[in-house]
Motif scaffolding. Structure first.
Motif, PDB file in Angstrom:
ATOM      1  N   ILE A   5       0.854  -1.182   0.000  1.00  0.00           N
ATOM      2  CA  ILE A   5       0.000   0.000   0.000  1.00  0.00           C
ATOM      3  C   ILE A   5       0.895   1.238   0.000  1.00  0.00           C
ATOM      4  O   ILE A   5       1.569   1.531   0.986  1.00  0.00           O
ATOM      5  CB  ILE A   5      -0.944   0.014   1.215  1.00  0.00           C
ATOM      6  CG1 ILE A   5      -1.831  -1.231   1.196  1.00  0.00           C
ATOM      7  CG2 ILE A   5      -1.791   1.286   1.211  1.00  0.00           C
ATOM      8  CD1 ILE A   5      -2.712  -1.379   2.396  1.00  0.00           C
ATOM      9  N   ASN A   9      -4.381   3.901   2.979  1.00  0.00           N
ATOM     10  CA  ASN A   9      -4.920   3.056   4.044  1.00  0.00           C
ATOM     11  C   ASN A   9      -5.153   3.798   5.353  1.00  0.00           C
ATOM     12  O   ASN A   9      -5.747   3.246   6.280  1.00  0.00           O
ATOM     13  CB  ASN A   9      -4.022   1.832   4.283  1.00  0.00           C
ATOM     14  CG  ASN A   9      -2.608   2.207   4.650  1.00  0.00           C
ATOM     15  OD1 ASN A   9      -2.168   3.333   4.385  1.00  0.00           O
ATOM     16  ND2 ASN A   9      -1.886   1.287   5.250  1.00  0.00           N
ATOM     17  N   SER A  15      -5.343   7.308  -3.339  1.00  0.00           N
ATOM     18  CA  SER A  15      -5.340   5.845  -3.402  1.00  0.00           C
ATOM     19  C   SER A  15      -4.277   5.329  -4.365  1.00  0.00           C
ATOM     20  O   SER A  15      -4.197   5.765  -5.512  1.00  0.00           O
ATOM     21  CB  SER A  15      -6.715   5.336  -3.848  1.00  0.00           C
ATOM     22  OG  SER A  15      -7.702   5.673  -2.905  1.00  0.00           O
ATOM     23  N   TYR A 144     -10.327  -6.381  -3.953  1.00  0.00           N
ATOM     24  CA  TYR A 144     -10.360  -4.947  -3.655  1.00  0.00           C
ATOM     25  C   TYR A 144     -11.752  -4.429  -4.019  1.00  0.00           C
ATOM     26  O   TYR A 144     -12.176  -4.516  -5.166  1.00  0.00           O
ATOM     27  CB  TYR A 144      -9.285  -4.221  -4.462  1.00  0.00           C
ATOM     28  CG  TYR A 144      -9.411  -2.713  -4.459  1.00  0.00           C
ATOM     29  CD1 TYR A 144      -9.457  -2.000  -3.264  1.00  0.00           C
ATOM     30  CD2 TYR A 144      -9.476  -2.002  -5.651  1.00  0.00           C
ATOM     31  CE1 TYR A 144      -9.578  -0.618  -3.261  1.00  0.00           C
ATOM     32  CE2 TYR A 144      -9.582  -0.625  -5.663  1.00  0.00           C
ATOM     33  CZ  TYR A 144      -9.640   0.062  -4.460  1.00  0.00           C
ATOM     34  OH  TYR A 144      -9.762   1.436  -4.458  1.00  0.00           O
ATOM     35  N   ILE A 172      -9.625  -5.970   0.708  1.00  0.00           N
ATOM     36  CA  ILE A 172      -9.325  -4.547   0.914  1.00  0.00           C
ATOM     37  C   ILE A 172     -10.621  -3.803   0.648  1.00  0.00           C
ATOM     38  O   ILE A 172     -11.136  -3.821  -0.472  1.00  0.00           O
ATOM     39  CB  ILE A 172      -8.232  -4.051  -0.049  1.00  0.00           C
ATOM     40  CG1 ILE A 172      -7.005  -4.950   0.028  1.00  0.00           C
ATOM     41  CG2 ILE A 172      -7.856  -2.616   0.250  1.00  0.00           C
ATOM     42  CD1 ILE A 172      -6.016  -4.684  -1.079  1.00  0.00           C
ATOM     43  N   VAL A 390      -8.137  -5.725   5.281  1.00  0.00           N
ATOM     44  CA  VAL A 390      -7.393  -4.458   5.299  1.00  0.00           C
ATOM     45  C   VAL A 390      -8.362  -3.306   5.027  1.00  0.00           C
ATOM     46  O   VAL A 390      -8.896  -3.196   3.913  1.00  0.00           O
ATOM     47  CB  VAL A 390      -6.275  -4.450   4.233  1.00  0.00           C
ATOM     48  CG1 VAL A 390      -5.508  -3.130   4.280  1.00  0.00           C
ATOM     49  CG2 VAL A 390      -5.324  -5.625   4.410  1.00  0.00           C
ATOM     50  N   PHE A 392      -9.405   0.358   3.925  1.00  0.00           N
ATOM     51  CA  PHE A 392      -8.782   1.254   2.954  1.00  0.00           C
ATOM     52  C   PHE A 392      -9.691   2.450   2.730  1.00  0.00           C
ATOM     53  O   PHE A 392     -10.886   2.414   3.024  1.00  0.00           O
ATOM     54  CB  PHE A 392      -8.547   0.494   1.641  1.00  0.00           C
ATOM     55  CG  PHE A 392      -7.593   1.169   0.689  1.00  0.00           C
ATOM     56  CD1 PHE A 392      -6.233   1.172   0.942  1.00  0.00           C
ATOM     57  CD2 PHE A 392      -8.053   1.803  -0.452  1.00  0.00           C
ATOM     58  CE1 PHE A 392      -5.346   1.777   0.069  1.00  0.00           C
ATOM     59  CE2 PHE A 392      -7.180   2.416  -1.337  1.00  0.00           C
ATOM     60  CZ  PHE A 392      -5.816   2.407  -1.073  1.00  0.00           C
ATOM     61  N   PRO A 397      -9.179   4.018  10.414  1.00  0.00           N
ATOM     62  CA  PRO A 397      -9.129   2.547  10.298  1.00  0.00           C
ATOM     63  C   PRO A 397      -9.284   1.838  11.634  1.00  0.00           C
ATOM     64  O   PRO A 397      -9.759   0.705  11.680  1.00  0.00           O
ATOM     65  CB  PRO A 397      -7.744   2.296   9.690  1.00  0.00           C
ATOM     66  CG  PRO A 397      -6.930   3.502  10.035  1.00  0.00           C
ATOM     67  CD  PRO A 397      -7.892   4.647  10.026  1.00  0.00           C
TER      68      PRO A 397
END
Length: 416
Positions: A5, A9, A15, A144, A172, A390, A392, A397
């Protein structure tokens, strides 16, 4: 397979991620501008990429692609190419031109880059032709989600993903709204109802629609609300061009040739967009569009609007100029974008501050976001049931740890 990444994140925007196989094949997903904060820059590793995949046409995902070496193949959806070219041509002061060819991918059609497999999945977001990606290599899988929502007009996209993706090694996910959404309108259909009610309550006033022209579902929402109130939807050249491209790609949207749609194209107020169109129409292949927007059955003049302004819903950002030219004192302004753009964080003096503070302006904030609200997001993650997760596209987070204590937070590299 390894996930790297490069940015995104621990913030919303900028991104950029990379997936490498054990044989050192490398693909990137997106290379975007920052939404705010530290300036985003291309990672050095992108020079060695075997391909770059663009998820959708928002600048926090595509904004740095103009600086990528031209020998690196780029992939995106067919409609996305058109939107990118229009956006960069009409906003050349904001976005760097992406002067290169793109290969197009299609929903659910697998692409092989060396020993990496990438399969796009159409998602519902606040710009058309947005995608998620299933990536496979070394016997492992990564999904993703891309930016997505569950309150749009294409809820079938999310249902299709949930029926197709189960137990990837890594998920993700777009966690923009993990803290909850401030707007209380749940979806585009409810938004249409709210706008319609506001217009119904102010039948003698002209109304402005303030939102991003590339949010095509939002154009549909305002158009349907205007129909319900027997108003004509009037847009600028830029918005008309977006609609024109959608129609040419067989997307079901309002057509600028319809009687209840008009384009404000011939007055001096449209001069800047006319000039941009004259510069780029041949390059963009828009000869037919250039011809049609000046026809009397398509275009409208300010003097015609001035005769009965209450009959129109105006998608035109130069609110004060239209007001002055038409001579009306009081009007409705419907702001249908993220409220954060109204703050001085994004605009030095605050966007539309003069309208908000004007007692003769009925300024209403009516919006539903382009990202899934907290409950739907958590259900999405639970249904996919990844082995590793994860978060994102989020500046919070750590909020995921309440529901997913093993969520991978703060790591730039993840072995899959």
């Amino acid at each position: 397979m390894k996930l790297i990444i490069h940015r995104g994140n621990t913030e919303i925007g900028a991104s950029c991620m990379e997936i490498r196989s054990s044989n050192n094949a490398s693909i990137f997903i997106d290379a975007g501008l920052e939404l705010y904060g530290e300036k985003a820059e291309l990672p050095n590793a992108i020079k060695n990429a075997d391909a770059i995949f663009l998820s959708h046409a928002h600048p926090d995902h595509f904004g740095l692609l103009g600086g990528v070496p031209k020998n690196i193949p780029m992939y995106c959806g067919k409609i996305t190419v058109n939107i990118l070219r229009i956006m960069t041509a009409f906003n050349c002061d904001k976005f760097e031109k992406i002067d290169r060819n793109f290969s197009h991918f299609k929903n659910k059609e697998e692409i092989k880059i060396k020993d990496i497999s990438i399969t796009p999945f159409l998602t519902d977001h606040s710009v058309p032709d947005s995608y998620a990606f299933l990536v496979r290599a070394d016997g492992k899988s990564l999904f993703y989600s891309g930016d997505f929502r569950t309150g749009g007009r294409k809820i079938y996209c999310t249902k299709n993903i949930l029926n197709s993706i189960k137990n990837p090694d890594v998920l993700i996910a777009d966690c923009t709204c993990i803290e909850g959404r401030k707007d209380t309108i749940k979806n585009e259909f409810e938004l249409e109802e709210k706008i319609s009610q506001l217009l119904l309550a102010n039948p003698t006033l002209p109304a402005f629609a303030l939102f991003s022209s590339i949010n095509v579902d939002r154009i549909v929402t305002f158009f349907k609300a205007s129909l319900r109130n027997k108003r004509i939807f009037v847009c600028d050249i830029y918005t008309a061009l977006i609609l024109w491209v959608m129609v040419k790609n067989n997307v079901n949207v309002p057509k600028i040739t319809w009687d209840n749609v008009k384009v404000l194209s011939r007055d001096d107020i449209a001069k800047s967009q006319r000039c941009l169109l004259e510069v780029c129409f041949e390059e963009l292949g828009l000869e037919d569009f250039r011809d049609i927007i000046y026809r009397t059955n398509v275009s409208i003049k300010l003097k015609d609007i001035a005769k009965a302004p209450e009959k129109y819903l105006l998608k035109f950002n130069q609110v004060r100029n239209v007001q002055k030219a038409c001579g009306f004192e009081k009007f409705v302004a419907i702001y249908a974008m993220w409220s954060g753009y109204l703050s001085s964080k994004f605009y030095k003096h605050g966007q539309y501050k003069d309208l908000i503070n004007d007692k003769n302006v009925i300024f209403e904030k009516l919006h539903t976001g382009g990202h899934s609200e907290q409950k739907d997001l958590l259900n999405f993650i639970a249904n996919i049931a990844p082995k590793k997760f994860v978060p994102f596209h989020t500046n919070a987070p750590e909020k995921l740890l309440e529901n997913y204590p093993n969520a991978i937070i703060g790591k730039d590299e993840v072995d899959i």
